[in-house]
Design an enzyme around this catalytic site. Structure first.
Site, PDB file in Angstrom:
ATOM      1  CE  LYS A   1      -3.883   1.949   2.620  1.00 19.22           C
ATOM      2  NZ  LYS A   1      -4.916   1.588   3.677  1.00 19.22           N
TER       3      LYS A   1
ATOM      4  CB  SER B   1      -8.019   3.448   2.630  1.00 16.36           C
ATOM      5  OG  SER B   1      -7.389   3.008   3.528  1.00 16.36           O
TER       6      SER B   1
ATOM      7  CB  SER C   1      -8.383   0.453   5.480  1.00 11.35           C
ATOM      8  OG  SER C   1      -9.113   1.841   5.518  1.00 11.35           O
TER       9      SER C   1
END
Ligand code: GLN
Length: 480
Positions: free
Chosen positions: A73, A148, A172
């Site tokens: 990420k 996210s 997330s």
């Protein structure tokens, strides 16, 4: 090269038996990214040359993760890549140091594939808040991948990476894992060092793994866990050998079904799939106990005071001088700050900063921030009471399956409600994971959530593995 297997466990086994090399695996995933990522949009940064080089080095390393490609990420610092947080504010940011998790992955011989798309600064539930690109759900390109950490979940689901790292502040990792049909785990607060994770809400943030199979999540967690003197919130507790016990089923498992999470507003498909998961555990011999978490109705309200409050403080460093984008036109210092932040941050980030500043401002602090801290304590107590009665909890991850792009962009409150079952574990600092548990009639994946007491990762992974052996959902792959 023999055919590349689809689960991480098979990849590891083939690497260890030398029927595959790390170079073969990296070439396979690099090829998948080049062919398919234009339709998915999982990666923000991908450097094929660097992947090839680090795969060649990994062929010389001995470790369960050596040669396994990992997607990261883009809020986790890696000196060899950008760390943009999917924000214009950090679009060109190159970290001068590696996050502890990145250092550990490199030392273990993992091959870092690249950086994945996300909601800007990890604020969101659909990856639609990314300032740098769009990510589609591999099961239906019109739907969001969740967020996210949507890029990491989509990369694993689409077969662009066997495993990935995400961060989970209010869901997330688990929510995009459920939306994309993969395993995703948020560890106990402090289990994994956050040194080098760009901070969103420091009392909630944790880094954790995504994988098609439970084995991959356990293998990745094994490498990234442990005490780190560079993170003052990291726990100085021994790390169990998650892989050694993974295949050992839990005897006398007491599983608490969170009764409050099957009511109004929860999609029928979710209720049915999660109820069917409970039946699987019952069939496996678990004792099923109904549990109430009386304060869970306040989770969303509490989180959306605490997380923005912490964010408003954490994000004050992006002022165009200390960090981040600097506006070209300004007349004085005040304008430099204002113009840089106006240009650098997207609308959701600005909304969070304003919410947080308001909740912390004098005159409102007691009514909002302090009150939220008190309710957080009551929510934690609900979980403590539950774990007096049961070993772990089971319930939905989200109220519904992946939604269509654009469905909630103009309705932030509805978007926030999507987090109602995931936030409790963050507010309580306890581990939780999402496992694939079926599909809707439209072919969208569904997830079941298991939540454990502090440092209960080993048992959660074993319980997830018991479930995984009873079905073949993790073998299903989207046709791209
Ligand atoms: N969806 C939640 C939010 O928007 C959670 C985000 C996260 O876990 N990083 O804040």
């Amino acid at each position: 090269m023999s055919a590349v297997p689809s689960t991480t466990r098979q990849c590891v086994e083939q690497l260890q038996s030398n029927s595959l090399t790390g170079t073969d695996l990296a070439a396979h995933f690099a090829e998948q990214i080049s062919t398919n990522d234009s339709r998915i949009g999982a990666f923000l940064h991908f450097d094929a040359d660097r992947v090839r080089e680090s795969a060649a080095e990994a062929d010389e390393t001995e470790s369960p993760l050596a040669g396994i490609p990992v997607a990261i990420k883009d809020n986790i610092c890696d000196v060899d890549s950008f760390t943009s947080c999917a924000s214009r504010m950090l679009q060109q940011y190159h970290s001068p140091y590696d996050a502890t998790v990145i250092r550990k992955l490199k030392a273990a011989g993992a091959v870092l594939l690249g950086k994945t798309n996300m909601d800007e600064f990890a604020m969101g539930s659909s990856t639609e808040n990314s300032a740098l690109g769009r990510t589609n759900n591999p099961w239906n390109l019109e739907c969001v991948p969740g967020g996210s950490s949507g890029g990491s979940a989509a990369a694993v689901a689409a077969g662009l990476a066997p495993v990935a790292l995400g961060s989970d502040t209010g869901g997330s990792i688990r929510q995009p894992a459920a939306f994309c049909g993969v395993v995703g785990m948020k560890p106990t607060y402090g289990r994994v060092s956050r040194y080098g994770l760009v901070a969103f809400a420091s009392s909630l943030d944790q880094i954790g793994p995504f994988s098609r199979d439970v084995y991959g999540a356990a293998a990745l967690l094994q490498v990234i866990s442990g005490y780190d003197p560079l993170d003052s919130t990291s726990l100085d507790e021994p790390v169990p050998d998650y892989l050694a016990t993974l295949d050992r089923p839990l005897d006398n498992l007491k599983l608490g079904v969170v009764e409050d999470w099957f009511g109004e507003g929860v999609d029928e498909s979710v209720k049915q799939a999660v109820t069917a998961s409970v039946d699987v555990y019952r069939k496996l011999g678990a004792e099923i106990v109904p549990i109430h978490l009386p304060h869970s109705q306040y989770c969303v309200a509490t989180y959306y005071i605490i997380a923005p409050s912490e964010a408003s403080s954490n994000l004050s460093r992006y002022d165009g001088i200390h960090y981040g984008h600097r506006a070209e036109s300004y007349g004085n210092l005040q304008e430099l700050y204002a113009n840089s932040r106006t240009e650098g941050f997207g609308p959701e980030v600005k909304r969070r900063i304003m919410l947080g500043c308001y909740a912390l401002s004098s005159g409102y602090y007691d009514a909002y921030y302090l009150k939220a801290l008190k309710v957080r304590r009551l929510i934690q107590k609900d979980y403590q009471d539950a774990f007096e009665k049961v070993d772990m909890l089971i319930g939905p991850v989200t109220p519904g399956p992946a939604f269509r792009r654009g469905e909630f962009v103009d309705d932030p409150l509805q978007m926030y409600m999507a987090d109602m079952f995931t936030i409790g574990a963050n507010l309580s600092g306890i581990p939780a994971l999402s496992i694939p548990c079926g599909f809707t009639s439209d072919g969208l994946p569904l997830g079941t959530q298991l939540i454990g007491p502090k440092l209960g990762e080993e048992k959660l992974l074993r319980a997830a593995r018991m479930f995984e052996q009873e079905h073949s959902w993790h073998d299903a792959q989207p046709s791209l």
